[in-house]
Each structure stands twice: as C-alpha cells, then as structure tokens.
Design a protein around this motif. Sequence first.
Motif, short mmCIF file in Angstrom:
data_model
loop_
_atom_site.label_atom_id
_atom_site.label_comp_id
_atom_site.label_asym_id
_atom_site.label_seq_id
_atom_site.Cartn_x
_atom_site.Cartn_y
_atom_site.Cartn_z
N VAL A 193 39.02 62.32 1.98
CA VAL A 193 37.73 62.70 1.41
C VAL A 193 37.85 62.51 -0.10
O VAL A 193 38.77 63.05 -0.72
CB VAL A 193 37.35 64.15 1.74
CG1 VAL A 193 36.00 64.47 1.12
CG2 VAL A 193 37.31 64.37 3.24
N LYS A 194 36.95 61.71 -0.66
CA LYS A 194 36.98 61.42 -2.09
C LYS A 194 35.59 61.64 -2.69
O LYS A 194 34.58 61.61 -1.98
CB LYS A 194 37.41 59.97 -2.32
CG LYS A 194 38.83 59.69 -1.87
CD LYS A 194 39.84 60.40 -2.71
CE LYS A 194 41.26 60.09 -2.27
NZ LYS A 194 42.27 60.79 -3.13
N ARG A 195 35.58 61.82 -4.00
CA ARG A 195 34.31 62.01 -4.69
C ARG A 195 33.78 60.68 -5.22
O ARG A 195 34.56 59.77 -5.54
CB ARG A 195 34.47 62.99 -5.84
CG ARG A 195 34.83 64.40 -5.36
CD ARG A 195 34.61 65.43 -6.46
NE ARG A 195 34.94 66.77 -5.98
CZ ARG A 195 34.15 67.53 -5.26
NH1 ARG A 195 32.95 67.09 -4.92
NH2 ARG A 195 34.52 68.73 -4.88
N THR A 196 32.49 60.59 -5.33
CA THR A 196 31.84 59.41 -5.91
C THR A 196 32.42 59.13 -7.29
O THR A 196 32.61 60.04 -8.10
CB THR A 196 30.33 59.65 -6.03
OG1 THR A 196 29.80 59.96 -4.74
CG2 THR A 196 29.62 58.42 -6.58
N GLY A 197 32.76 57.87 -7.51
CA GLY A 197 33.31 57.45 -8.79
C GLY A 197 34.82 57.44 -8.87
O GLY A 197 35.40 56.87 -9.80
N GLU A 198 35.49 58.06 -7.91
CA GLU A 198 36.96 58.07 -7.91
C GLU A 198 37.51 56.70 -7.58
O GLU A 198 36.88 55.92 -6.85
CB GLU A 198 37.47 59.07 -6.87
CG GLU A 198 37.56 60.50 -7.33
CD GLU A 198 38.38 61.34 -6.37
OE1 GLU A 198 37.76 62.08 -5.57
OE2 GLU A 198 39.62 61.25 -6.40
N LYS A 199 38.70 56.43 -8.06
CA LYS A 199 39.43 55.22 -7.65
C LYS A 199 40.26 55.60 -6.42
O LYS A 199 40.99 56.59 -6.44
CB LYS A 199 40.33 54.75 -8.78
CG LYS A 199 40.96 53.38 -8.53
CD LYS A 199 41.62 52.86 -9.80
CE LYS A 199 42.14 51.44 -9.60
NZ LYS A 199 42.68 50.86 -10.85
N VAL A 200 40.12 54.80 -5.38
CA VAL A 200 40.75 55.14 -4.08
C VAL A 200 41.69 54.03 -3.66
O VAL A 200 41.34 52.84 -3.75
CB VAL A 200 39.67 55.35 -3.00
CG1 VAL A 200 40.32 55.72 -1.66
CG2 VAL A 200 38.68 56.42 -3.42
N PHE A 201 42.87 54.41 -3.21
CA PHE A 201 43.85 53.45 -2.72
C PHE A 201 44.09 53.72 -1.23
O PHE A 201 44.43 54.83 -0.84
CB PHE A 201 45.18 53.60 -3.46
CG PHE A 201 45.14 53.21 -4.91
CD1 PHE A 201 44.74 54.11 -5.87
CD2 PHE A 201 45.49 51.92 -5.30
CE1 PHE A 201 44.69 53.76 -7.21
CE2 PHE A 201 45.45 51.56 -6.64
CZ PHE A 201 45.05 52.47 -7.60
N LEU A 202 43.93 52.70 -0.42
CA LEU A 202 44.28 52.77 1.00
C LEU A 202 45.49 51.86 1.20
O LEU A 202 45.44 50.68 0.87
CB LEU A 202 43.12 52.31 1.88
CG LEU A 202 41.79 53.07 1.71
CD1 LEU A 202 40.76 52.56 2.71
CD2 LEU A 202 41.98 54.56 1.86
N GLU A 203 46.55 52.46 1.75
CA GLU A 203 47.81 51.73 1.86
C GLU A 203 48.08 51.34 3.31
O GLU A 203 47.80 52.10 4.23
CB GLU A 203 48.96 52.59 1.35
CG GLU A 203 48.77 53.15 -0.04
CD GLU A 203 48.92 52.10 -1.12
OE1 GLU A 203 48.56 52.37 -2.27
OE2 GLU A 203 49.38 50.97 -0.81
N CYS A 204 48.69 50.18 3.47
CA CYS A 204 49.01 49.67 4.80
C CYS A 204 50.38 49.00 4.73
O CYS A 204 50.63 48.17 3.84
CB CYS A 204 47.96 48.66 5.24
SG CYS A 204 48.31 47.86 6.82
N VAL A 205 51.23 49.34 5.68
CA VAL A 205 52.57 48.77 5.75
C VAL A 205 52.82 48.27 7.16
O VAL A 205 52.53 48.97 8.12
CB VAL A 205 53.64 49.81 5.35
CG1 VAL A 205 55.04 49.22 5.52
CG2 VAL A 205 53.42 50.30 3.93
N GLN A 206 53.40 47.06 7.29
CA GLN A 206 53.79 46.55 8.60
C GLN A 206 55.29 46.23 8.59
O GLN A 206 55.84 45.86 7.57
CB GLN A 206 52.95 45.31 9.00
CG GLN A 206 52.86 44.23 7.94
CD GLN A 206 53.89 43.15 8.04
OE1 GLN A 206 54.69 43.11 8.99
NE2 GLN A 206 53.91 42.26 7.06
#
Lengths: 112, 113
Positions: A12-25
Amino acid sequence: DVKVTQSSRYLVKRTGEKVFLECVQDMDHENMFWYRQDPGLGLRLIYFSYDVKMKEKGDIPEGYSVSREKKERFSLILESASTNQTSMYLCASSAPRSTEAFFGQGTRLTVV
Amino acid sequence: AQSVTQLDSQVPVFEEAPVELRCNYSSSVSVYLFWYVQYPNQGLQLLLKYLSGSTLVKGINGFEAEFNKSQTSFHLRKPSVHISDTAEYFCAVSDKRNTPLVFGKGTRLSVIA
C-alpha cells in the motif's frame, strides 16, 4: 523447478511516492517481463528485458520504468505512484529462444 | 501484432460436467499457444502448450486443448470438472520464439457443487 520470486505480495503506497517492485528468478533465464493484470483486461505487458542493462517497452509503459543491473533481477519502478496504478503486477521469466513464461506470485499494489 | 480473444468472460458449470473454454487468435504463419490457470491470489501456472506436432495437447489436471489452424482456435476442454478447477484461465499466443506472450482477457470458470 523455476522459481520467480516477487518481493512483496501486498503493498500500500501513497500517491506521489516512488515505488519499487522487485523480481528475482533462479533459473539463469535471459528474458524477464513485467505485466499488469486488471479485471476484464487480462494481462498487459509493461516492459521486458532480454539481457542485463537492456529494456524494451511493452504495450503500456507510461508511468513506469525498469532496471536490470543483474541477470536474475528485474525491477519495476513507479516514479510517482498514482491511483490508476492500483493493480496486480506479475513478473515472469523465460529461457533464451523460448516462449514459455514462468510467473511469480504477483504483487497487489494499492495506491491511496 | 498478435491478438487473442477469449469469447467468454465467465463460465459457470456444475461439478462433474464437461467444460470448454474458447480461445481464438489472429492469424499467423506459425504460432505458439498456451493456456495458463490462475487460482485466487496466485500467479499464473502453465496448464498446457502447443509448439508444434500433434494438434491435440494434453496438460495437467486432466485438461486438453486442440489447435485448429483453419479456425485459428485453441479451445480448452475437460470432460469432468471438479470444485478445485474454479479459477481464471488465460489463453496466450506468440508468433515467434523469444518474444513476449500476448494474453487474452481471461475466462473465470466457476464450478458449482
């Protein structure tokens, strides 16, 4: 078995935040993908990468960027999150010269 | 560019009845076709795939699909469904190796006891 791991199941993030979604295989796959899934729209391709430091835009790249500094890791970045980016995000990988994609469990992102 | 049409957004069916989920793709000289299943709050899991060879493809959990080039279809079937088959099913296509899959909008299968 191929394992694709997404760092968060729920965010859950607020409007305007910088968001990182991480994925590892863990299968040494060259190809990695980020899709967005919305009800009634199926999966839509945001970005993909065929090699380290390489990226290509998919069908809906606006508002997103990606980073691939290491072969096993592919990050999706929302520079300034907006409420219309509330969605399920799915990461996938595939072997070279293959089409079959292996998916992570997904990250359900809510932007408030 | 390839496109995929899943003709039914929702399919309700009684337990132990047969089911067919329909998928059509835009024409191409050669295609690679996939069906994926997504259980609630999960990622996508491969059910079956067609790359070449026999047009009847068998997958996991008793599902099968038939590639029909003349009708540009790849319909998914199961002769007798279980409650545990309740999920969303996605058809996907690519027209060459090493390219991203294009997905349909999904079909929600609901199995009723």
